[in-house]
Motif scaffolding. Sequence first.
Motif: not given
Length: 292
Positions: A136-141
């Motif tokens: 549940n991590i709101k990562g950015s690619i």
Amino acid sequence: MFKDDLLKGKKILVTGGGTGLGKEMSEHYIQHGAEVVICGRRESVLADTAAEFKDKYDASVRFQPLDIRSPQDVEDFVETIFQEGPLHGLVNNAAGNFISPTKDLSARGFDAIANIVFHGTFYVTNAVGKKWLEQNIKGSIISILATWVWTGSPYVVPSAMSKSALHTMTKSLAVEWGPYGIRINAIAPGPFPTEGAWARLSPEGALEDSGSMSTIPMGRVGEMSELQNLATFLMADGCEYLTGQTIALDGAQYLSGGGTFSQLSKMSEDDWSQIRSMIKKTNDSDKAKRST
Ligand code: HXC
């Protein structure tokens, strides 16, 4: 342009982070407070870059030799990284490319590029994305593409095909992973000369000699600080609604080839006033014919 601690608390993986654009983006992330992990094929290059960042910023940079063409190695590496703590950002920068007439490419030549760019980038993206979904991590690619995702490009067909696929991946996963707060964007840089890319794309000045540089409306190549700033903006919090986009950073180079009249930007004021009087003469002559 940004607060020094903009990326504080974020851990970011940069593939191909030991050299070229990947090294430049890694450095900017460190300067803005992030913890950076770099991977690439050559351990000594990664070690040198990590040592340089330690000297300059007292930053401890985790590095790992990794060939992204191997899905198992990618899975194992991402597993290890997450065991040490969560990642918050991923930059898909690792790539391979060379110029060649397409008819001269062997199957292995095609695969040498497609296995890195197309397959490898997917392996890393999916391995990291799965962890983010689980935890549940709101990562950015961010993926580093090229403007030929819109235009296509002769002589680099395996790269153009592979990067176009990643452009499609960017749009697709923005929708699929958007509900979980995961963002995915891409940058399509124009020419930003680096040692690795230029040795393969412009040997003996091939790009300059072909006149390609004169097609850039801004009349120059990109500056690394411009790429660093965009890569930091896309990685930072504050504009999360921006996702699924590939942003060209090319001084309008790719657009300049698209319009029938683009090349007219080379004309001088004198040329324009001559043209204006020629058009006026045509119009006047038509009017004269109509009135008789
Ligand atoms: C034709 C070629 C070739 C060439 C290699 N091959 N170079 N064919 N012309 N110039 C063929 C070989 O003959 C062989 O096929 C096959 O490719 C594999 O060759 P290897 O040398 O064994 O490949 P490998 O060691 O895997 O090297 C991979 C590589 C290499 C990707 C080709 O250049 C590399 O490691 N590059 C990493 C860095 C890089 O490329 N950076 C630039 C990225 S720029 P046969 O059939 O003979 O066995 C970028 C976009 C920039 O991505 C956008 C700017 C505007």
